[in-house]
Write a protein that holds these residues in place. Sequence first.
Motif, PDB file in Angstrom:
ATOM      1  N   PRO A  20      -1.643   3.613   3.095  1.00 14.92           N
ATOM      2  CA  PRO A  20      -0.288   3.029   2.420  1.00 14.92           C
ATOM      3  C   PRO A  20       0.806   2.118   3.367  1.00 14.92           C
ATOM      4  CG  PRO A  20       0.073   5.436   1.684  1.00 14.92           C
ATOM      5  CD  PRO A  20      -1.563   5.381   2.780  1.00 14.92           C
ATOM      6  N   GLU A  21       0.059   2.001   4.283  1.00 16.88           N
ATOM      7  CA  GLU A  21       1.112   1.073   4.989  1.00 16.88           C
ATOM      8  C   GLU A  21       0.729   0.194   5.407  1.00 16.88           C
ATOM      9  OE1 GLU A  21       3.212   2.552   8.661  1.00 16.88           O
ATOM     10  OE2 GLU A  21       3.632  -0.013   9.080  1.00 16.88           O
ATOM     11  N   LEU A  22      -0.796   0.391   6.109  1.00 15.84           N
ATOM     12  CA  LEU A  22      -1.602  -0.646   6.069  1.00 15.84           C
ATOM     13  C   LEU A  22      -2.046  -1.784   4.802  1.00 15.84           C
ATOM     14  CD1 LEU A  22      -4.273   0.169   8.998  1.00 15.84           C
ATOM     15  CD2 LEU A  22      -2.206  -1.168   8.656  1.00 15.84           C
ATOM     16  N   LEU A  23      -1.902  -1.196   3.327  1.00 21.35           N
ATOM     17  CA  LEU A  23      -1.641  -1.687   2.670  1.00 21.35           C
ATOM     18  C   LEU A  23      -0.656  -2.703   1.974  1.00 21.35           C
ATOM     19  CD1 LEU A  23      -3.121  -2.135  -0.603  1.00 21.35           C
ATOM     20  CD2 LEU A  23      -1.392  -0.477  -1.275  1.00 21.35           C
ATOM     21  N   VAL A  24       0.234  -1.850   3.084  1.00 24.03           N
ATOM     22  CA  VAL A  24       1.599  -2.797   1.675  1.00 24.03           C
ATOM     23  C   VAL A  24       1.756  -4.217   2.963  1.00 24.03           C
ATOM     24  CG1 VAL A  24       4.107  -2.377   2.352  1.00 24.03           C
ATOM     25  CG2 VAL A  24       2.688  -0.622   1.363  1.00 24.03           C
ATOM     26  N   ARG A  25       0.914  -3.747   4.278  1.00 28.42           N
ATOM     27  CA  ARG A  25       1.379  -4.803   5.170  1.00 28.42           C
ATOM     28  C   ARG A  25      -0.040  -6.098   4.740  1.00 28.42           C
ATOM     29  NH1 ARG A  25      -0.346  -4.078  11.272  1.00 28.42           N
ATOM     30  NH2 ARG A  25      -2.574  -4.663  10.760  1.00 28.42           N
ATOM     31  N   SER A  44       1.048  11.159  -3.634  1.00 33.41           N
ATOM     32  CA  SER A  44       1.477  11.371  -2.134  1.00 33.41           C
ATOM     33  C   SER A  44       1.324  10.364  -1.407  1.00 33.41           C
ATOM     34  CB  SER A  44       0.290  12.317  -1.603  1.00 33.41           C
ATOM     35  OG  SER A  44      -1.380  11.697  -1.905  1.00 33.41           O
ATOM     36  N   GLY A  45       0.987   9.300  -1.563  1.00 32.77           N
ATOM     37  CA  GLY A  45       1.018   7.831  -0.561  1.00 32.77           C
ATOM     38  C   GLY A  45       2.297   7.093  -1.032  1.00 32.77           C
ATOM     39  N   LEU A  46       3.622   7.662  -1.341  1.00 29.83           N
ATOM     40  CA  LEU A  46       4.328   6.547  -2.367  1.00 29.83           C
ATOM     41  C   LEU A  46       5.526   6.360  -1.142  1.00 29.83           C
ATOM     42  CD1 LEU A  46       4.434   7.332  -6.145  1.00 29.83           C
ATOM     43  CD2 LEU A  46       3.495   5.362  -4.643  1.00 29.83           C
ATOM     44  N   ALA A  47       5.202   7.418   0.082  1.00 27.88           N
ATOM     45  CA  ALA A  47       6.997   7.693   0.875  1.00 27.88           C
ATOM     46  C   ALA A  47       6.576   6.633   2.067  1.00 27.88           C
ATOM     47  CB  ALA A  47       7.419   9.026   0.834  1.00 27.88           C
ATOM     48  N   GLN A  50       6.759   3.141   0.548  1.00 23.55           N
ATOM     49  CA  GLN A  50       8.370   2.735   0.507  1.00 23.55           C
ATOM     50  C   GLN A  50       8.642   2.621   1.793  1.00 23.55           C
ATOM     51  OE1 GLN A  50       9.841   1.485  -1.767  1.00 23.55           O
ATOM     52  NE2 GLN A  50       9.152   2.906  -3.453  1.00 23.55           N
ATOM     53  N   SER A  51       7.992   3.321   2.862  1.00 21.14           N
ATOM     54  CA  SER A  51       9.274   2.675   4.286  1.00 21.14           C
ATOM     55  C   SER A  51       8.441   1.896   4.742  1.00 21.14           C
ATOM     56  CB  SER A  51       8.949   4.510   5.017  1.00 21.14           C
ATOM     57  OG  SER A  51       7.861   4.865   5.035  1.00 21.14           O
ATOM     58  N   ALA A  52       6.787   1.228   4.853  1.00 23.37           N
ATOM     59  CA  ALA A  52       6.089   0.358   4.953  1.00 23.37           C
ATOM     60  C   ALA A  52       6.778  -0.658   3.835  1.00 23.37           C
ATOM     61  CB  ALA A  52       5.251   0.429   4.563  1.00 23.37           C
ATOM     62  N   VAL A  58       8.432  -6.411   1.674  1.00 23.48           N
ATOM     63  CA  VAL A  58       8.080  -6.098  -0.130  1.00 23.48           C
ATOM     64  C   VAL A  58       8.509  -5.136  -0.956  1.00 23.48           C
ATOM     65  CG1 VAL A  58       5.795  -5.341  -1.141  1.00 23.48           C
ATOM     66  CG2 VAL A  58       5.905  -6.951   1.079  1.00 23.48           C
ATOM     67  N   THR A  59       8.676  -5.536  -2.201  1.00 23.68           N
ATOM     68  CA  THR A  59       9.221  -4.187  -3.384  1.00 23.68           C
ATOM     69  C   THR A  59       8.804  -3.639  -3.667  1.00 23.68           C
ATOM     70  OG1 THR A  59      11.194  -5.815  -4.013  1.00 23.68           O
ATOM     71  CG2 THR A  59       9.993  -4.306  -5.162  1.00 23.68           C
ATOM     72  N   LEU A  60       8.026  -2.373  -3.594  1.00 26.12           N
ATOM     73  CA  LEU A  60       7.766  -1.658  -3.931  1.00 26.12           C
ATOM     74  C   LEU A  60       7.889  -0.740  -4.784  1.00 26.12           C
ATOM     75  CD1 LEU A  60       5.622   1.736  -3.119  1.00 26.12           C
ATOM     76  CD2 LEU A  60       4.952  -0.513  -2.600  1.00 26.12           C
ATOM     77  N   ILE A  61       6.892  -0.771  -6.014  1.00 25.85           N
ATOM     78  CA  ILE A  61       6.957  -0.429  -7.753  1.00 25.85           C
ATOM     79  C   ILE A  61       5.889   1.596  -7.327  1.00 25.85           C
ATOM     80  CG2 ILE A  61       7.230  -0.049 -10.165  1.00 25.85           C
ATOM     81  CD1 ILE A  61       8.622  -2.291  -9.256  1.00 25.85           C
ATOM     82  N   ASN A  62       7.210   2.368  -7.451  1.00 23.79           N
ATOM     83  CA  ASN A  62       6.234   3.859  -7.327  1.00 23.79           C
ATOM     84  C   ASN A  62       5.357   3.740  -8.574  1.00 23.79           C
ATOM     85  OD1 ASN A  62       7.427   4.983  -5.111  1.00 23.79           O
ATOM     86  ND2 ASN A  62       8.995   5.009  -6.174  1.00 23.79           N
ATOM     87  N   GLY A  63       4.022   4.272  -8.274  1.00 19.29           N
ATOM     88  CA  GLY A  63       3.198   4.075  -9.623  1.00 19.29           C
ATOM     89  C   GLY A  63       1.724   5.112  -8.956  1.00 19.29           C
ATOM     90  N   ILE A  64       1.417   5.388 -10.284  1.00 18.40           N
ATOM     91  CA  ILE A  64       0.034   6.321 -10.675  1.00 18.40           C
ATOM     92  C   ILE A  64      -0.856   5.492 -11.509  1.00 18.40           C
ATOM     93  CG2 ILE A  64       0.940   7.453 -12.629  1.00 18.40           C
ATOM     94  CD1 ILE A  64       0.135  10.248 -10.658  1.00 18.40           C
ATOM     95  N   GLU A  65      -2.185   6.137 -11.160  1.00 13.42           N
ATOM     96  CA  GLU A  65      -3.464   5.965 -11.569  1.00 13.42           C
ATOM     97  C   GLU A  65      -3.663   7.391 -13.004  1.00 13.42           C
ATOM     98  OE1 GLU A  65      -6.447   3.418 -11.007  1.00 13.42           O
ATOM     99  OE2 GLU A  65      -7.357   3.143 -13.258  1.00 13.42           O
TER     100      GLU A  65
END
Length: 276
Positions: A20-25, A44-47, A50-52, A58-65
């Motif tokens: 999650p961190e590298l994706l946001v970066r 499980s990756g959202l927390a 969000q901190s990344a 970046v604005t991170l929208i909490n999502g799921i598929e």
Amino acid sequence: MSLVFDLHTHSTASDGILSPELLVRKASTLGINTLALTDHDTVSGLAAAQSAAKKYNVTLINGIELSCLWNNKTIHIVGLNIKADSKTIIDSTVHLNYLREQRAIKIGEKLEKVGIYNAYENAKRIAAGGTITRQHFSTFLIKNGNAKNQSDVFKRYLVNNKPGYASVSWPSLEKTITHINAAGGVPVIAHPLRYKMTATKLRNLINDFKELGGKALEVVTGHNHSSEIELASNYAKRYNMAASVGSDFHNENTTWSQLGRLAKLPDGVTPVWELW
Ligand code: AMP
Ligand code: MN
Ligand code: MN
Ligand code: MN
């Protein structure tokens, strides 16, 4: 500066290659202002995302598929802007991951019958604690020399009537939409043109989706052509659905997947982010 959105992406919490961190970066370096992390059947990756997101602005929208069944067919519904601590969503992810685990064991047994051993154990190792998907079996089968690439491995092993396929009784479309709405999110039909449905079937799906509380269609996805974007946006207008934009990024090799490299939404549709 215009805002750049990518509202459908995967991390190592399911079958994406980046944490999650590298994706946001990566999103931040590509100029994406608003990113949704939408891992398969897990939050499980959202927390970590969000901190990344704070760190990389970046604005991170909490999502799921979410995987579900409609008329006996597997459909993916993206939930956007959900409350990540929603008990309804968390309970449903526990159930979905149980179903996935059972299917993965079955896939392993089926592959064993055609002489491919330890596929389950290997897929599990590759998933490394994330939601186990057919993508992890695909990675193993390619490494194991059973197929040359992803489209080959899906065609030959991982789809209906092939040796490594096992069906799953995913929850209904109705339940899935209800869960997303209960978590305060926006239900979106993911990649509507990838299900290989006839126009009539797709119209029925959109109709049912709307009646059950669905709100949006993914109008722009990873690698669609302008004609497909036009088609999907016409469905959105006709059924009065909002329109979403998402790459479905998993890794650099999947054809439908370049992060943030997306066409603009056509005029005349309501962007899904106006719903939150
Ligand atoms: P699952 O949800 O476990 O059935 O796995 C679905 C995932 O497998 C998708 O999200 C993709 O990552 C991958 N996938 C499915 N079909 C294909 C395909 N034809 N080619 C490449 N990847 C695929
Ligand atoms: Mn996937
Ligand atoms: Mn999908
Ligand atoms: Mn996806």
